[in-house]
Design a protein around this motif. Structure first.
Motif, PDB file in Angstrom:
ATOM      1  N   VAL A  69       0.834  -1.206   0.000  1.00  0.00           N
ATOM      2  CA  VAL A  69       0.000   0.000   0.000  1.00  0.00           C
ATOM      3  C   VAL A  69       0.867   1.254   0.000  1.00  0.00           C
ATOM      4  CG1 VAL A  69      -1.707   1.304   1.329  1.00  0.00           C
ATOM      5  CG2 VAL A  69      -1.919  -1.183   1.102  1.00  0.00           C
ATOM      6  N   ARG A  70       1.950   1.240   0.797  1.00  0.00           N
ATOM      7  CA  ARG A  70       2.828   2.416   0.829  1.00  0.00           C
ATOM      8  C   ARG A  70       3.480   2.674  -0.517  1.00  0.00           C
ATOM      9  NH1 ARG A  70       8.160   3.587   1.627  1.00  0.00           N
ATOM     10  NH2 ARG A  70       8.705   1.369   1.713  1.00  0.00           N
ATOM     11  N   GLU A  71       3.959   1.615  -1.159  1.00  0.00           N
ATOM     12  CA  GLU A  71       4.609   1.799  -2.463  1.00  0.00           C
ATOM     13  C   GLU A  71       3.619   2.258  -3.514  1.00  0.00           C
ATOM     14  OE1 GLU A  71       7.589  -0.716  -5.334  1.00  0.00           O
ATOM     15  OE2 GLU A  71       7.847  -0.551  -3.176  1.00  0.00           O
ATOM     16  N   ARG A  72       2.379   1.722  -3.455  1.00  0.00           N
ATOM     17  CA  ARG A  72       1.351   2.175  -4.395  1.00  0.00           C
ATOM     18  C   ARG A  72       1.072   3.655  -4.213  1.00  0.00           C
ATOM     19  NH1 ARG A  72       0.057   1.278  -9.119  1.00  0.00           N
ATOM     20  NH2 ARG A  72       0.745   3.413  -9.075  1.00  0.00           N
ATOM     21  N   LEU A 102       4.102  10.146  -6.984  1.00  0.00           N
ATOM     22  CA  LEU A 102       5.134  10.524  -7.949  1.00  0.00           C
ATOM     23  C   LEU A 102       4.518  10.822  -9.308  1.00  0.00           C
ATOM     24  CD1 LEU A 102       8.111  10.828  -8.703  1.00  0.00           C
ATOM     25  CD2 LEU A 102       8.184   8.374  -9.172  1.00  0.00           C
ATOM     26  N   ALA A 103       3.584   9.957  -9.741  1.00  0.00           N
ATOM     27  CA  ALA A 103       2.943  10.200 -11.037  1.00  0.00           C
ATOM     28  C   ALA A 103       2.169  11.506 -11.026  1.00  0.00           C
ATOM     29  CB  ALA A 103       2.013   9.027 -11.380  1.00  0.00           C
ATOM     30  N   ARG A 104       1.491  11.772  -9.895  1.00  0.00           N
ATOM     31  CA  ARG A 104       0.731  13.017  -9.804  1.00  0.00           C
ATOM     32  C   ARG A 104       1.662  14.220  -9.802  1.00  0.00           C
ATOM     33  NH1 ARG A 104      -1.797  11.574  -5.869  1.00  0.00           N
ATOM     34  NH2 ARG A 104      -0.639  12.559  -4.170  1.00  0.00           N
ATOM     35  N   ASP A 105       2.760  14.139  -9.076  1.00  0.00           N
ATOM     36  CA  ASP A 105       3.708  15.261  -9.047  1.00  0.00           C
ATOM     37  C   ASP A 105       4.316  15.501 -10.430  1.00  0.00           C
ATOM     38  OD1 ASP A 105       3.161  15.473  -6.379  1.00  0.00           O
ATOM     39  OD2 ASP A 105       4.991  14.444  -5.712  1.00  0.00           O
ATOM     40  N   GLU A 106       4.682  14.416 -11.121  1.00  0.00           N
ATOM     41  CA  GLU A 106       5.248  14.584 -12.464  1.00  0.00           C
ATOM     42  C   GLU A 106       4.228  15.201 -13.411  1.00  0.00           C
ATOM     43  OE1 GLU A 106       6.578  10.752 -13.649  1.00  0.00           O
ATOM     44  OE2 GLU A 106       8.412  10.817 -12.424  1.00  0.00           O
ATOM     45  N   SER A 107       2.984  14.736 -13.332  1.00  0.00           N
ATOM     46  CA  SER A 107       1.948  15.293 -14.203  1.00  0.00           C
ATOM     47  C   SER A 107       1.736  16.774 -13.913  1.00  0.00           C
ATOM     48  CB  SER A 107       0.645  14.510 -14.026  1.00  0.00           C
ATOM     49  OG  SER A 107      -0.382  15.065 -14.805  1.00  0.00           O
ATOM     50  N   GLU A 108       1.696  17.130 -12.621  1.00  0.00           N
ATOM     51  CA  GLU A 108       1.509  18.533 -12.273  1.00  0.00           C
ATOM     52  C   GLU A 108       2.700  19.376 -12.709  1.00  0.00           C
ATOM     53  OE1 GLU A 108       0.771  18.632  -8.128  1.00  0.00           O
ATOM     54  OE2 GLU A 108      -1.277  17.829  -8.273  1.00  0.00           O
TER      55      GLU A 108
END
Length: 861
Positions: free
Chosen positions: A280-283, A289-295
């Motif tokens: 759960v933590r890694e997910r 990370l994906a959200r930060d990169e997209s933003e």
């Protein structure tokens, strides 16, 4: 036939591994009331066969044949051992099948936490426990065990075995590969392993509830270490617990060399819970990370964009704007936040702005780009071309934001207005007829020049005299020949009306382009000019405009030439048509594919040059967008092109309309590629998938499909009856052993060709594998089937195969089975195989028909 070494390894290695793991499981866990299930062996089997993607009955047979002797050695009664081994084999096979259905082939990747959770739950809990509950009530009475105790033993053992083995088995190999290149990672991992090992030993040897401390330590590891390291460390802790408990070093859990169910279940949950926490933590980390990169990407693209961008709420209020929009409107970005975008739109254009937002939400697509006037901070107007798109919430399917793009087109609009104004001035000048008038009267030897004529050259009305040759004195030296030639032609009377352009000197010294138009009014004896009248028009601006147009035309022609060279050099075929569907251009690739030359195709209707047919229906494809009724979107087709000489090509084409700025249809551009080679490769691959590579006959898969078509009635020939021949070669192994496999392959090709000559064109001959062949006799009665079978036996028996100076002879035994509607194809093959087996038992070289009634008829070859 011989078994390949690779096939042997696929069988022996997992079998030996399962036997060893089963022995370890029973050694560590043989209880007083009932033996525990084979924990480690089942878990390892799931991981091994899942990673190797084994198909067929290999997992089932491996587990069955390995578990049975181990259970016998452990003291389980034979019947109970058989049922229990069957249950373990069924559990592993069904688990593999269901895992592949839910998770896809292969083990779930370490970077997919969702798949890891499903894998552990399904493989370690759901499927195994279901089989335990189904099989133990059958096995326990046979072995004399208590049912409830046996179920409890099996459940806790299966759970603990999966918790100890599966984490390390699934994540261990990729972890080792990663740590080889990371020295610091190896040190940190080693420290974590050592620390958890020490904590596990302390907890198990000193505490009454050791699982709580182990779980707590593993949760700390799951919080600071990656998922794969947490899984491996958890398995190490479980292994240490197994060893310590087995040697009775765990206080309160002494069981005479066994690991009690309470300890097993508590340790299993203590191991699995931190792993789930790490997943759960890694997910969550991956999602963050994906959200930060997209933003970051969106923020960077928005801030660096040269086009004004704004994010609006559903009411049109600005939530965020970029610097380009702020510069365009002349406001700081902070002043734009929270204000309505329509506040910056000219009041006459606000209705269009509101309609754009409503259209974006209503049509769920980007609105059309519309030019509007925007108000700057200083009160001036700036033209902008903008579009709006809506962002919808996936859960509620409602619009949440509007994204607006505004491009500053003020310079372009100003340039357009300047051009329009210049055109208006030119039209006004023409309508006002401000042209300098001249009148030459040679009879009186005088000339008249109007005030506008003199003003055009910068002179006052009284500054120039009225000499007839005055205008020649003001002509540019380079244009004097033009003026004198015109004057001479007029004097000689060769022209009635005349027109010429030349430069005349202005008073301040610059040169003025003049358009000279005139007419001869009176001629003297011999046609000489006595009087002529005309106008001089200042065309300096026109000449300059013509020069600019000429430069533009040269640039356009150069661009056109570049485009033409590009179209001729690309590898795709290109055809352009006009609005009437006539060919306007073809590149060389299109000439090659259509068989028409550009010189002869220009002006010809497209259907006369390029008339593709639909690849599936063979129906003509609409030649133009006007025929197809398209509205502007490109249309793709997979088609067949038939040339004039009858040759064909399979093509993939894209047809796009040519639309004017007003949206009117002006033609079509068709781009297509020759896909004939790709189609040929597809056909070759399809043939290879259904035919034997050695003999060229149908393979087992194709044969079973054809047999299933007969039994299910898709091949409608039951009125005549259908039969199957199962052919097994006699003495073929001797050829392989004495002459080698190359000779055996050559002999198989000869035999395949011989059998092909013995059957009818409607029959299907296939090689099932090795020296086994089969024939489907479609629409064939029993006697005819027996006759064909005898003919094949005689043909193969009479075949003399010579190899390296030695003649080899083989024979054939054939079994016959009727193909009955509704029967399982596997049963038909089994019946024919039984007939072949009976033929071999009768001495080989025989034909035997197997009938369901039990009577087997023997027919000598």
């Amino acid at each position: 036939m011989t078994t390949s070494p690779r096939r042997s390894r696929e069988w022996t290695r997992p079998w030996v591994g399962y036997v060893l793991a089963a022995c370890v499981s029973l050694w560590f866990g043989s209880g007083a009331d009932a033996p525990i299930g084979i924990w480690f062996a089942n878990a390892l089997a799931l991981v091994h066969f899942g990673r190797s993607e084994a198909r067929g009955a290999l997992p089932f047979v491996t587990v069955l044949t390995a578990a049975f002797p181990v259970l016998l050695i452990a003291g389980v009664p034979p019947l109970a051992s058989a049922v229990l081994a069957f249950a373990h084999a069924a559990q592993v096979s069904a688990s593999l099948w269901m895992l592949r259905v839910w998770l896809g082939p292969g083990l779930p990747p370490i970077h997919s936490p969702e798949c890891q959770i499903q894998y552990f739950v399904l493989a370690a809990l759901g499927i195994p426990l279901a089989f335990v509950l189904a099989s133990v009530p059958l096995v326990a009475p046979l072995a004399g065990w208590d049912i409830s105790a046996t179920i409890h033993e099996f459940i806790t053992g299966q759970l603990f075995g999966s918790a100890v083995v599966m984490p390390a088995a699934v994540t261990g190999p990729p972890l080792l590969a990663r740590l080889r290149a990371q020295r610091a990672g190896r040190l940190a991992f080693g420290e974590a392993v050592a620390g958890l090992a020490f904590a596990t030993c302390v907890a198990l040897t000193t505490l009454d509830y050791p699982a709580a401390l182990i779980c707590l330590c593993l949760l700390v590891v799951a919080f600071v270490r990656p998922l794969d390291e947490t899984a491996v460390i958890a398995s190490v802790s479980g292994a240490i617990a197994v060893v310590l408990a087995f040697f009775e070093l765990v206080p309160g859990f002494e069981g005479g060399g066994t690991i009690s169910p309470v300890l097993r279940s508590s340790l299993a949950f203590g191991i699995v819970l931190p792993i789930f926490f790490a997943i759960v933590r890694e997910r969550a980390a991956l999602d963050r990370l994906a959200r930060d990169e997209s933003e970051a990407v969106f923020r960077r693209s928005m801030e660096d964009s040269a086009i004004g961008m704004a994010i609006l709420d559903i009411g049109g209020r600005i939530q965020k704007a970029n610097q380009a929009l702020a510069d365009m409107l002349g406001h700081p970005i902070e002043d734009l936040q929270g204000r309505m975008l329509t506040d910056f739109v000219h009041q006459d254009d606000r209705a269009h702005a509101f309609e754009q937002g409503r259209q974006a939400i209503r049509d769920r697509r980007t609105s059309a780009r519309v030019e509007k006037r925007y108000l700057r901070k200083d009160g001036s107007l700036v033209w902008g071309q903008g579009s709006i798109s809506a962002v919808f919430d996936r859960a509620t399917n409602r619009a949440t934001h509007l994204i607006c793009h505004i491009e500053n087109v003020d310079d372009r609009r100003c340039a357009m207005e300047a051009v329009a104004e210049a055109e208006n001035r030119w039209n006004f000048a023409l309508s006002s007829a401000r042209q300098g008038v001249w009148d030459i009267d040679l009879r009186r030897n005088r000339a008249y020049h109007s005030a506008i004529w003199k003003e055009m050259l910068g002179y006052a009305e009284t500054e120039l005299d009225d000499a007839p040759d005055l205008w020649l004195q003001l002509v540019h030296p380079d244009d004097l020949d033009i003026a004198q030639g015109l004057d001479r032609a007029n004097r000689e009377g060769t022209n009635a009306y005349f027109e010429a352009e030349f430069r005349m000197r202005h008073k301040d010294g610059h040169w003025v382009w003049v358009l000279d138009r005139g007419r001869i009014l009176e001629r003297g004896p011999g046609g000489s000019i006595l009087r002529a009248i005309g106008t001089h028009t200042d065309i300096t601006r026109q000449k300059e405009a013509q020069e600019r147009l000429a430069e533009t035309a040269r640039a356009l022609q150069a661009e056109k030439d570049r485009l033409r060279v590009m179209l001729r050099s690309i590898g795709d075929a290109v055809i352009c048509t006009d609005a009437e569907g006539r060919v306007a251009f073809m590149n060389p690739v299109a000439e090659t594919l259509t068989g028409h030359r550009l010189e002869t195709a220009i002006g010809v209707p497209l259907a006369g040059v390029h008339a593709p047919l639909d690849e599936d229906t063979r129906e003509p494809i609409a030649s133009t967008f006007r025929d197809a009724g398209a509205e502007g979107d490109a249309v793709q087709h997979r088609a067949m092109l038939v040339r004039q000489d009858g040759t064909r090509s399979f093509i993939r084409q894209v047809a796009s309309p040519i639309l004017s700025s007003e949206g009117e249809y002006e033609g079509t551009v068709i781009v297509f590629q020759d896909m004939s080679d790709a189609r040929a490769v597809q056909r070759q691959l399809a043939h290879a998938a259904s035919h034997d590579s050695l003999t060229g006959l149908a393979n087992r898969s194709r044969f079973m499909e054809a047999l299933q078509d007969l039994t299910q009635g898709r091949d409608d020939v039951f009125g005549e009856g259908n039969h199957m021949l199962f052919i097994d070669l006699d003495r073929f192994k001797l050829v392989n052993d004495t002459a080698g496999h190359v000779a055996g392959d050559a002999l198989l090709k000869r035999i395949a060709a011989t059998m092909q000559d013995c059957i009818r064109s409607s029959d299907i001959l296939a090689r099932l594998g090795g020296d086994e062949f089969a024939v489907i006799l479609r629409g064939c009665r029993s006697r005819e089937a027996e006759a064909i079978a005898r003919l094949i036996v005689q043909a193969i028996g009479g075949l003399a195969f010579e190899w390296e100076g030695r003649v080899h002879r083989v024979g054939a035994s054939i079994g016959i089975a009727a193909v009955v509607a509704g029967r399982d194809p596997a049963d038909v093959v089994a019946d024919a195989d039984k007939g072949c087996y009976a033929a071999k038992a009768k001495g080989r070289g025989m034909v035997c028909a197997h009938r369901r009634a039990g009577d087997t008829a023997q027919l000598s070859a």
